[in-house]
Scaffold this active site. Structure first.
Site, PDB file in Angstrom:
ATOM      1  N   GLY A 190      21.903  23.445  41.002  1.00 49.22           N
ATOM      2  CA  GLY A 190      21.632  23.045  39.621  1.00 49.22           C
ATOM      3  C   GLY A 190      20.647  24.001  38.977  1.00 49.22           C
ATOM      4  O   GLY A 190      20.407  25.099  39.491  1.00 49.22           O
ATOM      5  N   ASN A 191      20.082  23.616  37.858  1.00 51.90           N
ATOM      6  CA  ASN A 191      19.044  24.434  37.234  1.00 51.90           C
ATOM      7  C   ASN A 191      18.037  23.525  36.535  1.00 51.90           C
ATOM      8  O   ASN A 191      18.206  22.317  36.501  1.00 51.90           O
ATOM      9  CB  ASN A 191      19.653  25.477  36.292  1.00 51.90           C
ATOM     10  CG  ASN A 191      20.441  24.830  35.180  1.00 51.90           C
ATOM     11  OD1 ASN A 191      19.884  24.117  34.352  1.00 51.90           O
ATOM     12  ND2 ASN A 191      21.750  25.064  35.165  1.00 51.90           N
ATOM     13  N   TYR A 192      16.991  24.129  35.969  1.00 51.96           N
ATOM     14  CA  TYR A 192      15.867  23.351  35.446  1.00 51.96           C
ATOM     15  C   TYR A 192      16.066  22.820  34.030  1.00 51.96           C
ATOM     16  O   TYR A 192      15.155  22.244  33.458  1.00 51.96           O
ATOM     17  CB  TYR A 192      14.595  24.207  35.452  1.00 51.96           C
ATOM     18  CG  TYR A 192      14.066  24.505  36.825  1.00 51.96           C
ATOM     19  CD1 TYR A 192      13.725  23.474  37.686  1.00 51.96           C
ATOM     20  CD2 TYR A 192      13.893  25.818  37.254  1.00 51.96           C
ATOM     21  CE1 TYR A 192      13.223  23.749  38.948  1.00 51.96           C
ATOM     22  CE2 TYR A 192      13.395  26.093  38.505  1.00 51.96           C
ATOM     23  CZ  TYR A 192      13.055  25.055  39.352  1.00 51.96           C
ATOM     24  OH  TYR A 192      12.554  25.317  40.592  1.00 51.96           O
TER      25      TYR A 192
END
Ligand code: CTP
Length: 396
Positions: free
Chosen positions: A209-211
């Protein structure tokens, strides 16, 4: 007469800033509004209903019944009558009751019956304003779609200096005026917005995923809906809530699901704003059972995901507008311009990770907007809500 014929319910609660509500009522009336005041019992300790009714020309509503004559004051009728409810000042206690539906006074029942948008101008001491309970209550009210008029910093009634002073009546008036003037500038427009990260599954318990928090995309959805657009919000996995009758939310998890939803919805849209931080790759293989720890090197090979922006750019018709984002760390403008051309976008909103307070995780953002016609506009560091208004003003 910027507020001509507008019906405003002005809610006043028990804060020392209640005295400023009299000036506020007067300014609203001078701008053409009809003002009905609803005051809490504690509010009456700070400012008398006689002063207020003399200003508005209407009896102040405070209790459910008028003593002795059995008249019932209908919060439901007020909810239907108003074009706007403005609660100024709003105490910590009132914010808590609003957030939790504690309908024990006329102001809260009116709030809960309100069909019109609600603006809230908090006023309290700096420590109360910073308390996690207040922070959480404001967050909840935002998720209900209420508009928070942030208090200013300065000297408080306690003589302490900090954030908690109710915004000045002149400033509140201008926020209300702006609100009505922007009114329905996007009425009948249909806008697709992608927001948040995507999760690319590795096995039943793990993902890549990412932030991205989704805040920028959600602010854009709220801003477009507020201006009358019908919004389809395709949201990756985020913990944000949104509640506006003009917003249809489609929750997705992976880039592939986001692609499918976006490609399906786009043909009926007037514009799309692609704010999501879409994963560029997904694992080539998804394990159906949890991958166990082993001694050997474990590698995951990745295959590219479809580019949603570029795909919409290909099917875009002449009357449709496409707006993308670029988050860059180096050669920002050159890279953003390349992306705009490659994906056939009309505008690209550039965030630089080199700007403090901009990008993922922050409540603020600092953007530059580039257009396919070669125009460029730099904006200052602002809240994501204000940035959303700038983006809508500039691109739609
Ligand atoms: N975007 C998209 N679908 C993808 C990747 C990106 O719709 N699979 C959109 C983003 O929502 C954003 C724009 O394209 O509006 C640019 O995203 P970005 O990640 O900066 O661009 P990439 O093309 O992925 O380039 P890179 O990661 O190599 O910088």
């Amino acid at each position: 007469m910027t507020l001509k014929n507008k019906h405003i319910v002005l809610g006043i609660t028990g804060s020392i800033a209640a005295y400023k509500a009299a000036s506020l009522a007067r300014l609203l009336i001078k701008a053409g509004a009809e003002v009905q005041i609803v005051i809490t019992p504690a509010g009456k300790e700070f400012i008398t209903p006689v002063t207020l009714s003399a200003l508005t020309g209407k009896p102040v509503v405070s209790e459910f019944f008028t003593a002795n004559d059995g008249t019932w004051h209908s919060h439901v009728d007020l909810g239907q009558w108003a074009d706007l409810m403005l609660i100024a000042p709003a105490t910590a206690s009132t914010l808590g009751k609003m957030a939790n539906g504690v309908a024990d006074n006329m102001l809260i029942t009116t709030y809960m019956s309100m069909k019109a948008p609600v603006m809230v101008a908090p006023a309290m001491d700096l420590d109360m304003f910073a308390h996690p309970a207040t922070v959480r209550n404001l967050e909840i009210l935002r998720s209900y779609g209420n508009i928070i008029i942030e208090p200013a910093s300065g000297e408080l009634a306690s003589h302490l200096i900090g954030k908690g002073r109710m915004e000045e009546p002149e400033k509140i008036l201008s926020i209300v005026e702006d609100y009505f003037s922007e009114g329905q500038s996007l009425a009948k427009k249909k806008i697709l917005i992608t927001a948040g990260p995507t999760y690319e599954k590795i096995d039943p318990v793990r993902f890549i995923g990412n932030y991205s928090s989704g805040k920028m995309g959600f602010s854009l959805a709220e801003e477009c809906a507020r201006r009358g657009a019908e919004v389809i919000l395709v949201a990756g996995p985020v913990s944000l809530k949104i509640n506006h009758p003009n917003i249809t939310r489609i929750d997705v998890e992976s880039a592939d699901e986001m692609y499918n939803a976006s490609v399906k919805e786009f043909p009926a849209m007037d514009a799309a704003i692609l704010c999501a931080a879409v994963a560029d790759f997904r694992p080539s293989e998804q394990y159906s059972e949890k991958v166990k720890r082993g001694e050997d090197l474990f590698t995951i090979s990745l295959v590219p995901n479809k580019d949603i922006a570029a795909s919409l750019g290909k099917i875009k018709k002449a009357n449709q507008r496409l707006i993308g984002f670029a988050l860059e760390t180096n050669d920002e403008e050159t890279n953003a311009l390349k992306k705009m051309v490659k994906k056939n976008l009309d505008y690209i909103v550039l965030n630089s990770l080199n700007d403090a307070g901009a990008g993922f995780k922050h409540d603020t953002n600092k953007v530059t907007i580039l257009s396919k016609n070669g125009e460029k506009k730099d904006f200052a560091l602002k809240s994501k809500k204000e940035v959303a208004a700038d983006i809508v003003d500039y691109t739609l």
